[in-house]
Design a protein around this motif. Structure first.
Motif, PDB file in Angstrom:
ATOM      1  N   LEU A 158       0.930  -1.297  -0.127  1.00 45.89           N
ATOM      2  CA  LEU A 158       0.169   0.097  -0.099  1.00 45.89           C
ATOM      3  C   LEU A 158       0.874   1.095   0.081  1.00 45.89           C
ATOM      4  O   LEU A 158       0.508   2.250  -0.837  1.00 45.89           O
ATOM      5  N   ALA A 159       1.757   0.947   0.803  1.00 49.72           N
ATOM      6  CA  ALA A 159       2.557   2.456   0.871  1.00 49.72           C
ATOM      7  C   ALA A 159       3.624   2.670  -0.507  1.00 49.72           C
ATOM      8  O   ALA A 159       3.668   3.769  -0.927  1.00 49.72           O
ATOM      9  N   LEU A 160       3.758   1.588  -0.968  1.00 50.32           N
ATOM     10  CA  LEU A 160       4.429   1.517  -2.088  1.00 50.32           C
ATOM     11  C   LEU A 160       3.643   1.993  -3.203  1.00 50.32           C
ATOM     12  O   LEU A 160       4.071   3.126  -4.148  1.00 50.32           O
ATOM     13  N   THR A 161       2.214   1.550  -3.423  1.00 50.54           N
ATOM     14  CA  THR A 161       1.436   2.085  -4.495  1.00 50.54           C
ATOM     15  C   THR A 161       1.115   3.598  -4.232  1.00 50.54           C
ATOM     16  O   THR A 161       1.262   4.397  -5.184  1.00 50.54           O
ATOM     17  N   TYR A 162       1.255   4.075  -2.911  1.00 48.52           N
ATOM     18  CA  TYR A 162       0.929   5.468  -2.552  1.00 48.52           C
ATOM     19  C   TYR A 162       2.076   6.448  -3.049  1.00 48.52           C
ATOM     20  O   TYR A 162       1.926   7.272  -3.908  1.00 48.52           O
ATOM     21  N   ARG A 163       3.139   5.760  -2.896  1.00 50.42           N
ATOM     22  CA  ARG A 163       4.451   6.429  -3.101  1.00 50.42           C
ATOM     23  C   ARG A 163       4.645   6.409  -4.633  1.00 50.42           C
ATOM     24  O   ARG A 163       4.892   7.428  -5.239  1.00 50.42           O
ATOM     25  N   ALA A 164       4.182   5.510  -5.223  1.00 53.21           N
ATOM     26  CA  ALA A 164       4.411   5.400  -6.747  1.00 53.21           C
ATOM     27  C   ALA A 164       3.511   6.408  -7.345  1.00 53.21           C
ATOM     28  O   ALA A 164       3.796   7.320  -8.143  1.00 53.21           O
ATOM     29  N   TYR A 165       2.089   6.148  -6.775  1.00 56.12           N
ATOM     30  CA  TYR A 165       1.192   7.220  -7.235  1.00 56.12           C
ATOM     31  C   TYR A 165       1.506   8.898  -7.095  1.00 56.12           C
ATOM     32  O   TYR A 165       1.518   9.599  -8.132  1.00 56.12           O
TER      33      TYR A 165
END
Ligand code: NA
Ligand code: NA
Lengths: 502, 121, 138, 768, 157, 121, 89
Positions: free
Chosen positions: B92-99
């Protein structure tokens, strides 16, 4: 019983924790991080020699007898792998002192690094297949974080693919584990081997074959075999070189290790199917990997695709499935870990000097950095199979086995791929080292003024010397590999050692 | 009952796989959560289910009385649940950061944005 | 969250929930519960506090960095596994002490208890870390 | 001790790096001491110890059949003498030619590596060892050919040479392995006695072809000949060394070495003679039209190599004798001529014979040397070349007419080439070109003169005193065919058919020489026809194109394609295996379903379906929550309270994290096309079906009782806990839990790092 | 008052210790016993409302359960009947309660009793906004709220 | 006797829970559904727990069951209040037959504060 | 028999709550439905504890009560914080 068996897991864990706890001082983390790799190396060396002496060491964690508790086993294969892990750990830990900056250190690089080593060593030492899953996860999550640490855009894109595909692989692994437990009611690999060898019903054998395919897929994704390799070339070029180096040296090898372990111990009832499948996949993996390497124009992407290609070689021995073939695979892994890690370390220095990984923008390093050039050449030529470096013997033995087993097509592919490998290594050499640096590009710095520091170069020297040493000492080294191959091919010893004559 | 549960597991896998094959990152994440649910259930079911006692030894006894549910798969699933919790949080954190860094959750745009359209070659 | 009722309720609920968490932990070896569940419950109670008062105040309540909680939990689990090594047993072997309680079954305390306590710390620390950081950064 | 002579070059190579830094100008002279000593040593052995060759066998990698075995027999020693002898002169020559060059150290480094490797090749008594040296010659020649690596052409030529010889080398390796495994030994001198095993084996032909691939590529045989002239991008000392005397002859050496082991069969003869003859002709044709001195020499070398190969194809004593003599003669005159070509280039700044002329006045010594060498090359009496040609004709006159024609044609072309090299630069009227550099031309320095002079005059001396060298040739030939033969050598045999043929060749050559400018136009048109090089280039282009298409298709950057490929292969693989092998087996005893359990299952299924079609992210998250709750209850209903509790807790925490994160991310959008969706639905359904089947099969195949009974019995008594699951987690399988909490900790660290990490501008990644 | 609570709990513990078993039964009985003892000796001790509050609290709890039951049945009837008879309204109710505990308890009790659902308290803690479903007559609804508040405050103060 | 009493209590509890669900399905707006949710469901829990306590007839279980009920009684209203507030913020509409809305215009959407009546006009 | 009726009512209640969860329309509606689902789950746990005569399931109910509250609050918190399409202007 010797608790030394658990040391390669606990030492990195301890240092990981200490690094985690000293989150306020990056300096302390660096010191702990590096000291940890040295301590681990000493312990690993000790375990290696002890195993060499006793052939096989067993530790029942918690004093619970197998198959009820979790058993750690150090047979020759495990001992070799954990030793290599600690060597890579030492080299990369050293290299990181120079190449990992303040920020990454502050955000836990050294803790992650040690946890990664812990996971890798755990995977190599456990004799319990669910425990293997746990170590896989330890290793994976640390690699996820290391991969994403820094949060640059390319890194994000690479990390996402890496993470998602590896999560799928974990899910497949877990599902396979569930079915496995359903059938056999046990998780200890030696016990599984015993139970699977007793099965005579047709449908059970078929289910076990299907299960073998699931395991092949689960470990195959981690090992980056065809057609499951995509994540590797998509991600390995994005993190800093120190991280890519430890990944390239260890992570896929854990997948290969697991494949070799289960396909020599558990799934050996239907080799005509499973091992032939592995052989076919190994050829495709070799080819596709090297094709990728041939067409890439970025230093580390070439190297990444090479990993895929080399995995094919490692599996070729498993597919051929004779003691010599397994020995060849084991030797190949040894060679590959030393060489691949080193090439990635070199790639880091090259990128540092040239400020780019794009081969078109690099150049002139042969003239300006002759030492680096030599240090690149040794692993590169080893990878390409130039004698008397380790890679030659690795390929030689595989080819020999292939010919002995009359697998001429496989040998042919292995040879052609070897030529292609040479081609792409020379491409790297030509572009980065021989070609004059492109003059007009504004972002190309004046390379000559850059100074290389010791922590950057010495680990490379260390690994390069080992590569040479493996070649020069081929006799004793391959003898160990051969003993390993025999041990893998005849798992009875392993089984009795673990189950204690059950 | 096992067959019904098996069908449920299949349904969860199907939903998970469908979500994983989307272009949107957030959907992939949901797919991954579903996948781990399905897998946990698979371990639980394929190791055999029972309506017997839960694996807790009664106060006056020293061994687990039959029939009882198999404790080992429960421990395994428990471990798997906790692990996938960690992984999900990280993803989730990764997705958020990627976004945040690419300003889209369309993987295709992420690909072109980050790769300059040249992951290949 | 700027809700008066929530804030007041949670202020009184927090110690109760922490108590419940410890209860779950202590019972874990004999009944459902244990380090995992207890850690999660402890984290859940502080998460409620985080929602009501924000991560900053919640960190003050916790008073130590979650990373410290995690690290010490791991260390505790590790050490409880190392103790048997000192006694010449394999790693993680149970070393038990019987604590006699008059007219009652003696209470067994052993290294697995400390191991579970480590689990408790880690799970609580990790979950809190997730919650804090998600609140602060997203 | 003796093997140290072989390895000395490797140490000298390292020494050279240091020496050239220390002592730039004299380094070459000092370094040349080593090859000089070596040549003395080898000559000593050649003259005294050929009857009972010195052999040694030191252990190295015995387990794989590798040993440090050396055999100092006649054949090996002859080559060793040539290698170190010409190496000595090249060393001297280079010290003049590359005087003051910035990369001199590297040059000597690779030259000595090469020299030592070459010695290794010809002296090894172990096939694997031989191969190791063989590959080292390829590698070191790569660096020598690409010495002027700033130029694209040099790099390309080096790469081409490496790839072509590398390809052959790999084939050869396979061939060696076949030989070794069939005969049970890799030691060459042992193989001499087990050749029959090999020749009777069904794998003889494959082994032969593989080994020949190695020999042919190295010795630039048709159709692999093209790399050699391209390799003329190398500095001249390298060309002189590699392409006259040494490396290209490694293939010839190998054939000679294997002759008693694999030779004597029809396959051996047919293949080698045909390839050799074709190469002879092609090399000659290609040589005639060249204008560049070095390319002229290179193609004539190709032709000569063809002839040598062809002779070894026959493999009888006479043929071997002819071959050995030809090799020796060729080494002398070609070495000299290459060096002279280099001197001309060095002084005049061009190697184009169309523009050169009149150098005899400015470089008289060079001119005379060139004439001597050229005469030997043309086969004029009393030069060594003449002796070689005589024996050659003697053998081919017994052979097939086609072969005879080929050899005569090549000899004729050789004459022309010799004349071109000798006359054009030196004794022709200078060509008038504006700002011609000719005015500043001087005689080459002594270092560059010594080599050609000595080599050329050895060519003369050996010719004149041909009979004196008979003993050595005899020793070499005996070693080659592995039986004692009687050989005599003389300059003058009388007016024999070979002599007449020699004479005719000379005359024809002189005659046609004057037609060369016209012939050249014709030939160069011929050269434009696509040949093997074109095929080589096309196949590389094709391979690269193919690779790039494949990689484009596979590694296309789209995660969902990766995932669907992975999923399809896994599902396809496991599913097909299960179905085809008949693993479907339903369990016999099933629990009767209860309606509320079915209700829960329904909720799970509907919620899962809803999650896939939900338009709102949070609705999807809420339905995930419903799934989680229902599954938790199912766990509970089947006796897993711990699992249920943890699942409830974790599920809720996960949902919370999702809610937090999703709020700040874009709304759900399905970017994919309807077509893609339909495809994905199919993949999804297949996956689901397979997993269902797998679960049922697994239940139907529950063969062994689970090990859990142990936990049931011992959790309390040994583990001191009543909650068996908890005892498993923290005691029986405590190390699992240790790993698990580590995973959690790392995940926390990861979330921390990901969300808190800020890319600070100007923060230095590298710390010293 | 807190003094009494502590003393009472201490007495409960002492009782359990005397019996040698800290079982819940013993503790509860010990508490009741302690309460009795304290009640008997109340004149010897400082004055407190403790002895009023405990029985009052029990009574209030029962009253509240009764209200909850009524509320639920009323909602149930409404839910089950085909037509909705509800007249919802959002009312602003000015509270007498002013301490934190009072406000929160009031708000929560309101939610659990018939027809009303607390929505929020104004930021200055004076007004409670209530969603009432049987509020055709706003005055009457407010009077109902007031009645409950009085009962509660009586117990608390 | 105890068994029957216990089951009757649980039946009552289950009935209230079902009614809560019916309410949540049938009632016209969110706020009214929450009425059903808070009251019937909490009471449902109460009776379920009562039935359970009677079944086991042990004080320790009674205390635990009671704490479940108490916990619900404390949290259900708070949860309802928080949801209502959130719903109001996010603009979930009231039933069209709602007679008056005293909250209207009292929330400050940027500071998330709520004014009292006096500040109203 | 009686216990089956109890389970029947509970599962019916769950299905109805689940229906609301799917139906929405607003997010708070779904949250309320999820909350109710959890309460029904508590009921089901109690019923199962009685049916299987194992009191230990009660602890699960206790944990569930706590965590449901947390997730409801969390949902609400983010609804209030976040931007939604039907937000009043
Ligand atoms: Na790798
Ligand atoms: Na233990």
């Amino acid at each position: 019983m010797t608790n030394l068996l658990v040391a390669p897991i606990l030492i990195p864990m301890l240092f990981g924790i200490l690094c985690l706890l000293s989150f306020k001082s990056t300096r302390l983390q660096r010191i702990l991080g590096f000291v940890g790799t040295i301590v681990l190396f000493c312990a690993s060396l000790g375990l290696f020699f002890l195993t060499l002496k006793h052939e096989i060491l067993v530790l029942h964690i918690g004093s619970w007898p197998a198959p009820y508790g979790i058993t750690l086993v150090s047979d020759l294969f495990s001992a070799i792998m954990q030793l290599l892990t600690s060597i890579v750990g030492l080299a990369v830990g050293w290299y990181s002192l120079a190449m990992i900056g303040e920020q990454r250190t502050a955000f836990g690089f050294y803790a992650l690094f040690h946890f990664l080593l812990m996971g890798v060593n755990g995977s190599f030492l456990t004799a319990d297949i669910f425990n293997l899953y746990v170590w896989f996860e330890v290793m994976l999550i640390s690699s996820f974080v290391m991969m994403a640490l820094g949060g640059e855009r390319a890194q994000m894109a690479g990390a996402l693919k890496y993470v998602v595909i590896n999560l799928i692989s974990s899910a497949i692994f877990l599902a396979a584990l569930g079915i496995l437990y359903g059938i056999a009611g046990t998780l200890n690999m030696a016990d599984l081997a015993v139970k699977f060898s007793q099965i005579d019903s047709n449908s059970s054998r078929a289910l076990i074959s299907a299960l073998a395919v699931l395991f092949l897929a689960a470990f195959g994704i981690k090992a980056a075999i065809f057609p499951l390799f995509f994540w590797l070339p998509a991600s390995y070029h994005t993190p800093p070189a120190a991280i890519a180096a430890v990944f390239s040296g260890l992570l896929t090898k854990v997948g290969v290790y697991a494949l070799i372990r289960v396909f020599t111990l558990i799934f050996i009832q239907d080799t005509g199917f499973t091992h032939t499948l592995i052989l076919v996949l190994s050829c495709l993996t070799m080819l596709i990997g090297v094709f990728g390497a041939m067409v890439q124009h970025e230093f580390r992407r070439v190297l990444s695709f090479h990993i895929v290609s080399q995995i094919g070689y490692m599996l070729m021995g498993l597919g051929l499935f004779t003691p010599l073939a397994l020995a060849a695979s084991v030797f190949y892994i040894m060679h590959h870990i030393l060489v691949k890690t080193n090439l990635f370390l070199v790639s880091g220095v090259v990128e540092y000097l040239g400020k780019t990984a794009d081969l078109n923008k690099l150049g002139g390093l042969y003239r300006s950095q002759p030492l680096l050039a030599i240090l690149f050449l040794i692993p590169a030529m080893s990878l390409a199979g130039i004698p008397p470096l380790s890679g030659f013997f690795a390929k030689f033995n595989l080819i020999k086995t292939g010919l002995l087993e009359s697998q001429y097509w496989v040998v042919g592919i292995a040879l052609i791929v070897s030529l292609f490998t040479l081609y792409s290594m020379i491409k790297l050499w030509n572009q980065a080292f021989w070609k004059p640096a492109p003059p007009l590009s504004p972002d190309v710095p004046v390379v000559q003024e850059k100074v290389l520091c010791k922590p950057m170069i010495l680990p490379i020297v260390l690994l390069a010397s080992l590569t040479i040493l493996v070649g020069v000492g081929i006799g004793p080294v391959f003898e160990i590999a051969m003993r390993t191959g025999v041990q893998l091919f005849e798992p009875a010893r392993y089984i009795t050692a673990v189950l204690g004559g059950l | 009952m096992e067959i019904i549960l098996a069908i449920m597991i299949g349904g969860l896998y199907a939903a998970a796989v469908y979500m994983i094959l989307r272009r949107s990152l957030v959907k992939i994440l949901i797919g991954i959560v579903l996948l781990s649910q399905a897998t946990n259930m698979l371990i639980f079911v394929s190791s055999g289910i029972t309506r017997g006692n839960s694996p807790v030894i009664k106060a006056e006894e020293t061994v687990l009385s039959q029939p009882h549910a198999d404790p080992l798969p429960q421990a395994l699933v428990l471990t798997a649940i906790v692990i996938s919790f960690g992984l999900t949080a990280f993803a989730l954190a990764l997705t958020y950061r990627a976004y945040k860094s690419v300003k889209t959750d369309d993987l295709d745009k992420l690909r072109s944005a980050a790769m300059g359209g040249e992951e290949n070659v | 969250m700027n809700s008066f009722i929530l804030r007041v309720t949670i202020r009184y609920l927090l110690p109760l929930l922490l108590l419940f968490s410890i209860y779950t932990f202590l019972r874990g070896h004999n009944e459902p519960g244990g380090g995992f569940a207890a850690g999660l419950i402890a984290a859940a109670s502080l998460s409620l506090y985080t929602i009501a008062y924000g991560a900053k105040r919640a960190r003050q309540v916790l008073s130590i960095d979650p990373r410290f909680l995690i690290g010490s939990g791991l260390l505790l689990a590790l050490i409880s596994g190392l103790i048997p090594i000192l006694m010449g047993k394999p790693f993680l072997s149970g070393v038990w002490l019987k604590i006699p309680i008059p007219r009652n079954t003696p209470f067994d305390i052993g290294t697995p208890f400390f191991f579970d306590l480590g689990v408790f710390f880690v799970v609580a620390g990790v979950t809190l870390m997730f919650v804090f950081i998600f609140e602060e950064e997203i | 001790m003796t093997s140290l002579v072989v390895f000395a070059g490797f140490f000298a190579a390292l020494f050279a790096l240091w020496l050239t830094k220390k002592w730039r100008t004299r380094a070459g002279l000092i370094l040349s001491v080593l090859p000089f000593l070596q040549v003395v040593f080898f000559l000593y052995l050649l003259f005294t110890k050929t009857a009972e060759p010195v052999r040694m066998n030191l252990p190295w990698g015995d387990i794989i059949g590798l040993s440090l075995a050396f055999n100092f027999d006649g054949l090996g020693l002859l080559f060793a003498v040539l290698i170190s002898g010409i190496g000595f002169f090249v060393c001297l020559y280079a010290s003049g030619y590359l005087k003051g060059h910035q990369d001199l150290g590297r040059f000597y480094f690779w030259l000595f590596i090469f020299m030592a490797s070459m010695l290794g090749v010809v002296l090894s008594d172990n096939l694997i060892l031989l191969f190791i040296f063989w590959e080292l010659t390829s590698l070191s020649s790569f660096f020598l050919i690409g010495f002027k690596h700033d130029e694209q052409r040099s790099r390309d030529a080096a790469l081409q040479a490496l790839l072509v010889t590398g390809l052959g080398g790999l084939a050869m390796l396979a061939g060696f392995v076949l030989i070794g495994e069939i005969s049970g030994t890799y030691v060459i001198s042992e193989l001499f006695h087990s050749g029959h095993l090999l020749r009777e084996s069904t794998l003889y032909l494959p082994a032969l072809i593989l080994v020949l691939a190695g020999a042919f590529t190295k010795s630039a045989q048709f159709p692999f000949h093209f790399w050699l002239p391209n390799a003329m991008e190398a500095p001249t000392p390298v060309s002189a060394y590699l392409h006259s005397a040494t490396m290209v002859k490694a293939g010839v050496y190998l054939l000679a070495r294997l002759l008693p082991i694999m030779g004597g069969t029809a396959e051996w003869q047919n293949i080698i003679v045909v390839v050799g003859a074709i190469t002879t002709v092609i090399g000659a044709i290609l040589a005639l039209g060249q204008t560049d001195l070095k390319r002229l020499l290179a193609y004539s070398t190709v032709s000569a190599l063809g002839t040598m190969t062809m002779l070894l194809g026959y493999g009888d004593t006479l043929a071997v004798k002819a071959c050995i003599i030809f090799i020796t003669a060729h080494a002398f005159y070609k070495g000299a001529l290459f060096m002279i070509a280099g001197s001309i280039d060095h002084e005049a700044g061009t190697r184009d014979i169309r523009f050169l002329g009149g150098l005899a006045k400015k470089m008289p010594v060079t001119a005379v040397t060139a004439a001597v060498a050229a005469l030997s090359m043309a086969g004029v009496i009393p030069f060594f070349g003449f002796v070689a040609k005589e024996v050659l004709y003697e053998r081919v006159l017994q052979a097939n007419l086609w072969v005879l024609a080929a050899v005569v044609f090549a000899a004729f072309a050789n004459v022309i080439v010799a004349i071109l090299i000798c006359i054009n630069p030196f004794w022709r009227r200078p060509v008038e070109i504006s700002d011609s550099p000719l005015k500043t031309i001087h005689e080459a320095p002594v270092a560059m003169l010594t080599g050609p002079i000595v080599l050329a005059f050895i060519g003369l001396m050996v010719g004149v005193f041909a009979s004196g060298s008979g003993e050595i040739i005899k020793a070499v030939v005996s070693a080659t065919v592995q039986q004692s033969v009687n050989i005599k050598l003389a300059l003058w045999h009388g007016l024999t058919p070979p002599f007449i043929l020699s004479l005719l060749t000379l005359i024809a050559g002189f005659g046609v020489y004057f037609l060369i400018p016209y012939l050249r136009i014709l030939l160069q048109k011929l050269y434009r026809l696509p040949g093997p090089e074109k095929i080589y280039q096309l196949s590389w282009q094709f391979t690269l194109r193919f690779a790039s298409i494949i990689i484009d298709k596979l590694q296309n950057g789209y995660l969902r394609y990766y995932l669907s490929t992975i999923i399809i292969s896994v599902i396809g693989g496991a599913g097909l295996t299960l179905l085809l092998k008949g693993g479907l087996q339903l369990p016999e005893q099933l629990l009767a379903p209860r309606f509320y359990e079915i209700g829960l299952v329904l909720i799970v299924l509907i919620a899962a379906f809803y999650a896939t079609i939900a338009k709102s992210r949070l609705a999807a998250v809420a339905s995930m929550g419903a799934i989680g709750f229902s599954i938790s209850i199912l766990y509970l209903l089947f006796g897993a309270p711990d699992l249920s509790m943890t699942q409830f807790l974790i599920e809720s925490l996960t949902v919370i994290l999702f809610v937090v994160a999703f709020y700040h991310m874009p709304r759900f959008a399905d970017f994919s096309s309807p077509h893609a969706r339909v495809r994905d639905v199919f993949i999804a359904l297949f996956t689901g079906a397979l997993m269902t089947v797998l679960v049922m099969s697994s239940l139907g195949n529950r063969i062994f009782p689970p090990i859990s009974q142990y936990y049931a019995e011992n959790a309390y008594l040994l583990g001191h806990g009543r909650n068996v699951v908890n005892v498993i987690l923290i005691d029986f399988r405590g190390i699992d839990t240790l790993g698990e909490i580590t995973v959690l900790s790392i995940a926390a660290l990861g979330v921390f790092a990901l969300l808190k990490y800020r890319n600070r501008k100007g923060s230095k990644e590298i710390s010293k | 008052m807190s003094f009494y609570i502590i003393i009472n709990l201490f007495l409960a513990l002492a009782w359990a210790a005397l019996l040698g078993s800290f079982s819940p039964q013993n503790l509860l009985f010990g508490y009741l016993l302690g309460f009795l003892v304290l009640f008997l000796s109340r004149r010897a001790l400082p004055q407190s409302k403790y002895f009023e509050k405990v029985p009052k609290g029990v009574v209030f709890f029962l009253f509240f359960l009764w209200e909850l039951l009524k509320a639920s049945i009323r909602v149930a009837i409404d839910v089950l009947s085909p037509k909705h008879h509800m007249r919802p309204r959002v009312i602003a109710y000015k509270m007498k309660a002013h301490t934190q505990a009072e406000i929160v308890l009031l708000s929560n009790l309101l939610t659990l009793t018939p027809g009303s659902l607390s929505l929020d308290v104004s930021s200055d803690h004076t007004v409670l906004y209530v969603h009432s479903i049987y509020a055709e007559d706003e005055e009457k609804a407010i009077a109902g709220l007031q009645q409950l508040e009085d009962k509660l405050l009586d117990l608390l103060r | 006797m105890e068994k029957i009493l216990s089951e009757v209590m649980m039946l009552i509890g289950a009935t209230f829970m079902l009614i809560a669900s019916l309410g949540v399905v049938r009632l016209p707006d969110l706020f009214m559904r929450m009425h059903s949710n808070t009251k019937s469901a909490t009471l449902g829990v109460f009776f379920m727990m009562l039935g359970l306590s009677i079944h086991f007839g042990s004080l320790s279980i009674f205390i635990r069951a009671l704490s479940v009920v108490l916990f619900f009684m404390i949290t259900a209203p708070v949860a309802a209040q928080i949801i209502a507030r959130a719903a109001y913020f996010s603009g979930v509409p009231l039933w069209k037959e709602t007679m008056s809305d005293a909250l209207e215009g009292h929330y400050n959407f940027s500071t998330h504060t709520l004014s009292n009546l006096d500040n109203d006009d | 028999m009686m216990i089956n009726i109890i389970f029947g009512m509970l599962i019916l209640g769950m299905l109805l709550a689940f229906f609301r969860l799917l139906r929405g329309p607003s997010l708070p509606d779904r949250v309320v439905a999820l909350d109710l689902l959890a309460i029904q789950a508590v009921g089901m746990i109690a019923a199962h504890a009685v049916r299987s005569n194992q009191s230990i399931y009660l602890d699960v109910a206790l944990a569930l009560a706590l965590i449901t509250f947390l997730s409801t609050i969390a949902f609400a918190f983010h609804i209030e914080k976040g931007e939604l399409p039907w937000k009043k202007s």
